[in-house]
Design a protein around this motif. Structure first.
Motif, short mmCIF file in Angstrom:
data_model
loop_
_atom_site.label_atom_id
_atom_site.label_comp_id
_atom_site.label_asym_id
_atom_site.label_seq_id
_atom_site.Cartn_x
_atom_site.Cartn_y
_atom_site.Cartn_z
N GLY A 8 64.32 51.65 31.49
CA GLY A 8 64.47 50.79 32.11
C GLY A 8 64.60 49.01 32.38
O GLY A 8 64.36 48.83 30.93
N THR A 9 64.24 48.36 32.59
CA THR A 9 63.93 46.80 32.41
C THR A 9 63.07 47.30 31.96
O THR A 9 61.45 47.28 32.12
CB THR A 9 63.54 46.22 33.51
OG1 THR A 9 64.68 45.86 34.06
CG2 THR A 9 63.39 44.33 33.20
N ARG A 51 68.80 52.92 31.34
CA ARG A 51 69.82 52.90 32.73
C ARG A 51 70.54 51.53 33.14
O ARG A 51 71.76 51.33 33.63
CB ARG A 51 68.63 52.34 34.02
CG ARG A 51 68.83 52.44 35.32
CD ARG A 51 67.32 52.29 35.90
NE ARG A 51 66.79 54.09 35.82
CZ ARG A 51 65.42 53.65 35.76
NH1 ARG A 51 64.97 52.42 34.66
NH2 ARG A 51 64.83 54.97 35.42
N HIS A 52 70.21 50.22 31.66
CA HIS A 52 71.31 49.08 32.53
C HIS A 52 72.14 48.80 31.34
O HIS A 52 72.71 47.38 31.66
CB HIS A 52 70.04 47.96 32.46
CG HIS A 52 69.26 48.13 34.10
ND1 HIS A 52 69.77 47.78 35.32
CD2 HIS A 52 68.31 48.50 33.79
CE1 HIS A 52 68.26 47.99 36.02
NE2 HIS A 52 67.23 48.62 35.14
N PRO A 60 71.07 46.17 38.80
CA PRO A 60 70.44 48.12 39.56
C PRO A 60 71.67 48.46 40.79
O PRO A 60 71.62 49.86 40.87
CB PRO A 60 69.79 47.25 39.97
CG PRO A 60 69.79 46.24 40.17
CD PRO A 60 69.43 45.13 39.26
N VAL A 83 61.64 55.60 33.79
CA VAL A 83 60.45 54.60 33.70
C VAL A 83 61.17 53.42 34.43
O VAL A 83 62.15 52.84 34.23
CB VAL A 83 59.77 54.06 31.72
CG1 VAL A 83 59.46 52.90 31.76
CG2 VAL A 83 59.46 55.09 30.65
N ALA A 84 60.25 52.95 35.15
CA ALA A 84 61.03 51.83 36.06
C ALA A 84 59.50 50.74 35.52
O ALA A 84 58.76 51.20 35.93
CB ALA A 84 60.88 52.31 37.29
N ALA A 85 60.56 49.40 36.42
CA ALA A 85 59.54 48.25 36.35
C ALA A 85 59.31 47.88 37.85
O ALA A 85 60.37 47.74 38.72
CB ALA A 85 60.18 47.52 35.78
N TYR A 157 56.93 54.71 46.33
CA TYR A 157 58.06 53.91 45.76
C TYR A 157 59.32 53.26 46.73
O TYR A 157 59.76 54.49 47.42
CB TYR A 157 58.78 54.77 44.12
CG TYR A 157 60.12 53.49 43.47
CD1 TYR A 157 61.22 52.87 44.41
CD2 TYR A 157 59.63 53.17 42.09
CE1 TYR A 157 62.03 52.84 43.67
CE2 TYR A 157 60.89 52.44 41.42
CZ TYR A 157 62.18 52.36 42.14
OH TYR A 157 62.54 51.60 41.91
N LEU A 165 65.43 40.27 44.71
CA LEU A 165 64.01 39.99 44.80
C LEU A 165 64.26 40.45 46.65
O LEU A 165 65.18 38.91 47.19
CB LEU A 165 63.36 38.99 44.47
CG LEU A 165 62.79 39.47 42.66
CD1 LEU A 165 62.30 38.35 42.09
CD2 LEU A 165 63.23 41.09 42.69
N GLY A 183 60.93 49.05 43.44
CA GLY A 183 61.84 48.89 43.10
C GLY A 183 63.38 48.60 43.18
O GLY A 183 63.78 48.91 44.63
N MET A 184 64.71 48.59 42.63
CA MET A 184 65.75 49.18 42.41
C MET A 184 66.60 50.29 42.37
O MET A 184 67.68 50.37 42.56
CB MET A 184 66.40 47.56 42.24
CG MET A 184 65.36 46.01 42.66
SD MET A 184 66.33 44.95 42.00
CE MET A 184 65.30 43.51 42.82
N THR A 185 66.04 51.03 41.61
CA THR A 185 66.72 51.91 40.68
C THR A 185 66.44 53.17 40.84
O THR A 185 67.10 54.16 40.44
CB THR A 185 66.38 52.23 39.21
OG1 THR A 185 65.64 51.64 39.13
CG2 THR A 185 67.08 50.28 38.80
N MET A 220 59.99 35.50 35.99
CA MET A 220 60.91 36.14 35.01
C MET A 220 59.42 36.03 33.99
O MET A 220 59.37 36.96 32.92
CB MET A 220 62.28 35.36 34.47
CG MET A 220 63.45 36.18 35.83
SD MET A 220 63.52 37.69 36.40
CE MET A 220 62.99 37.57 38.49
N ILE A 223 57.43 37.76 34.63
CA ILE A 223 57.87 39.37 34.37
C ILE A 223 57.72 40.11 33.32
O ILE A 223 57.00 41.38 32.92
CB ILE A 223 58.96 40.19 35.29
CG1 ILE A 223 59.00 39.86 37.05
CG2 ILE A 223 59.89 41.14 35.29
CD1 ILE A 223 59.89 39.25 37.67
C1 LIG Z 1 62.98 41.08 38.40
S1 LIG Z 1 62.89 43.12 37.26
C2 LIG Z 1 63.81 44.10 38.11
C3 LIG Z 1 64.79 44.87 37.64
O1 LIG Z 1 63.74 45.46 37.34
C4 LIG Z 1 63.77 46.56 37.59
O2 LIG Z 1 64.08 47.69 36.33
P1 LIG Z 1 64.20 49.45 36.37
O3 LIG Z 1 63.98 49.81 37.68
O4 LIG Z 1 65.74 49.92 35.56
O5 LIG Z 1 63.49 49.58 35.33
C5 LIG Z 1 64.03 46.99 38.92
O6 LIG Z 1 64.42 48.35 39.81
C6 LIG Z 1 65.71 45.92 38.93
O7 LIG Z 1 66.52 46.62 38.48
#
Ligand SMILES: CSC[C@H]1O[C@H](OP(=O)(O)O)[C@H](O)[C@@H]1O
Length: 245
Positions: A8-9, A51-52, A60, A83-85, A157, A165, A183-185, A220, A223
């Motif tokens: 992920g991010t 993922r992105h 997301p 893996v996710a932020a 989660y 956000l 998180g968003m994903t 950011m 982050i």
């Molecule tokens: C401000 S970061 C937000 C961004 O990071 C996370 O992505 P991921 O879950 O793919 O690591 C979150 O879901 C948002 O997309």
């Protein structure tokens, strides 16, 4: 058994992966976020998906989760480590901490949530009591122990829609609901994997205190700093996981 890592991010590529190929797939659900990168890590065949997209250009709420998971199934993947932020909501979930959630609550909307939507012979309702595969979670917990990495071993989660956000009021509501992380994903990714019978667990890296939980606004820069710190632990943990498999 083929393991896939969804980055992920802060993890758009696996620098330690000895790349042997890239698969460009199209699926009945459209195009995945990126090529599937195949390679070896500690002598094990691994598939990595950004993922992105690579570079990180897909927000997301626009990710084609069905194509991403379908493509992994097509490639014979049987286990996914996602893996996710995340943002930290409860006290243990401090920035740069690693957590292995065991539950989730979905606040997202407007996303294609299922493969069981059209042209059905029968309506399918998957069991989702334990959204993360317990056996794979245990393997991650063991790998963290072997790598002497301090992790938070449980947590809920909460998946929001993004890309903005959350407000501090939304985070307080999520906390009252029982969420430890935001998180968003995480959804529909986890449910789609379950629909296709792929084991799925998450490695969450706390990038920031969630809205209202830290001092002031979320930057950011903070982050990026916390993700850089957390990702080194993630890579060590993944190496231990792969070595043990
Ligand atoms: C401000 S970061 C937000 C961004 O990071 C996370 O992505 P991921 O879950 O793919 O690591 C979150 O879901 C948002 O997309």
């Amino acid at each position: 058994m083929t393991l896939a890592i969804i980055g992920g991010t802060g993890l758009t590529q696996l620098s330690e992966l000895n790349i042997t190929g890239r698969q460009t797939l199209t699926t009945p659900y459209g195009d995945p976020s990126a090529d599937y990168v195949t390679g070896e890590l500690n002598g094990q065949q691994i598939i990595f998906l950004a993922r992105h997209g690579h570079p990180h250009t897909i927000p997301p709420h626009k990710i084609n989760y069905r194509a991403n998971i379908w493509g992994l199934k097509d490639l014979g993947v049987t286990k996914i480590v996602a893996v996710a932020a995340v943002g930290g909501i409860t006290a243990d979930m401090a920035p740069a901490r690693i957590a292995i959630p065991d539950q989730l609550i979905d606040y997202s909307y407007g996303r294609e949530q299922t493969f069981f939507a059209d042209d059905l012979d029968e309506v399918t309702h998957i069991d989702f009591t334990h959204p993360y595969t317990p056996s794979l979670r245990q393997q991650l917990l063991s790998a963290a122990d072997s790598a002497a990495i301090s992790i938070v071993s449980t947590g809920t989660y909460g998946c929001t829609q993004g890309p903005r956000l959350e407000t501090s009021a939304e985070i307080l509501r999520m906390e009252r609901d029982g969420c430890d992380l935001v998180g968003m994903t995480g959804m529909p990714e986890a449910a789609l994997a379950r629909e296709l019978g792929i084991d799925y667990a998450a490695l969450a890296v706390v990038a920031n205190w969630a809205a209202g939980k830290g001092a002031g606004e979320i930057s950011m820069e903070e982050i990026a700093q916390h993700l850089e710190a957390g990702m080194s632990d993630v890579l060590n943990l993944l190496n231990c996981l792969i070595s043990a498999s």
